[in-house]
Design a protein around this motif. Sequence first.
Motif, PDB file in Angstrom:
ATOM      1  N   ALA A   1       0.840  -1.207   0.000  1.00  0.00           N
ATOM      2  CA  ALA A   1       0.000   0.000   0.000  1.00  0.00           C
ATOM      3  C   ALA A   1       0.871   1.253   0.000  1.00  0.00           C
ATOM      4  O   ALA A   1       0.562   2.230  -0.694  1.00  0.00           O
ATOM      5  N   ASP A   2       1.959   1.229   0.773  1.00  0.00           N
ATOM      6  CA  ASP A   2       2.878   2.368   0.774  1.00  0.00           C
ATOM      7  C   ASP A   2       3.523   2.555  -0.598  1.00  0.00           C
ATOM      8  O   ASP A   2       3.744   3.688  -1.046  1.00  0.00           O
ATOM      9  N   ALA A   3       3.820   1.448  -1.268  1.00  0.00           N
ATOM     10  CA  ALA A   3       4.423   1.534  -2.598  1.00  0.00           C
ATOM     11  C   ALA A   3       3.442   2.141  -3.597  1.00  0.00           C
ATOM     12  O   ALA A   3       3.828   2.958  -4.437  1.00  0.00           O
ATOM     13  N   MET A   4       2.184   1.769  -3.514  1.00  0.00           N
ATOM     14  CA  MET A   4       1.187   2.334  -4.426  1.00  0.00           C
ATOM     15  C   MET A   4       1.030   3.836  -4.196  1.00  0.00           C
ATOM     16  O   MET A   4       0.900   4.610  -5.141  1.00  0.00           O
ATOM     17  N   GLN A   5       1.044   4.245  -2.919  1.00  0.00           N
ATOM     18  CA  GLN A   5       0.967   5.677  -2.610  1.00  0.00           C
ATOM     19  C   GLN A   5       2.242   6.378  -3.093  1.00  0.00           C
ATOM     20  O   GLN A   5       2.195   7.509  -3.581  1.00  0.00           O
ATOM     21  N   GLY A   6       3.382   5.696  -2.983  1.00  0.00           N
ATOM     22  CA  GLY A   6       4.634   6.258  -3.479  1.00  0.00           C
ATOM     23  C   GLY A   6       4.608   6.464  -4.986  1.00  0.00           C
ATOM     24  O   GLY A   6       5.166   7.436  -5.502  1.00  0.00           O
ATOM     25  N   PHE A   7       3.966   5.527  -5.714  1.00  0.00           N
ATOM     26  CA  PHE A   7       3.830   5.700  -7.160  1.00  0.00           C
ATOM     27  C   PHE A   7       3.023   6.952  -7.484  1.00  0.00           C
ATOM     28  O   PHE A   7       3.327   7.676  -8.429  1.00  0.00           O
ATOM     29  N   LEU A   8       1.991   7.210  -6.694  1.00  0.00           N
ATOM     30  CA  LEU A   8       1.177   8.412  -6.909  1.00  0.00           C
ATOM     31  C   LEU A   8       2.022   9.666  -6.717  1.00  0.00           C
ATOM     32  O   LEU A   8       2.010  10.574  -7.551  1.00  0.00           O
TER      33      LEU A   8
END
Length: 122
Positions: A89-96
């Motif tokens: 989930a942190d990685a997906m937010q990081g992609f944003l």
Amino acid sequence: MFEKRLLKLTAISLLAIFLMFSVTAYAADAVKPDAEKGDPGVSTKDVQGVIDFAARLLKYFSAVGGVVVVGSLMYNGYKLASPNPKSRADAMQGFLYTTIGGIVSFGAYYFAGVLKGIAETL
């Protein structure tokens, strides 16, 4: 406690260094305003030099931003491969955030090019 004192000492030292090496800036001799005609006294060559400098500066910031965006994409891709759901989930937010940062970085360079083109036509 020690970190706060170190931070204060660093801030005060930087301020002292900036004050010691500050230089008074005066207008150039070539600037001769004419108040009666409304002429500010600045030639178009001077203005074009400032615009070229700003475009060159944004080109370098955009290059550094590109390196940071690629590094962030690699780091978030590595985190996405983790089996931990919170890390994913942190990685997906990081992609944003990386996408937004890339848009801002490259958009600023593109916008500066547009403004430079407009200034050259004036």
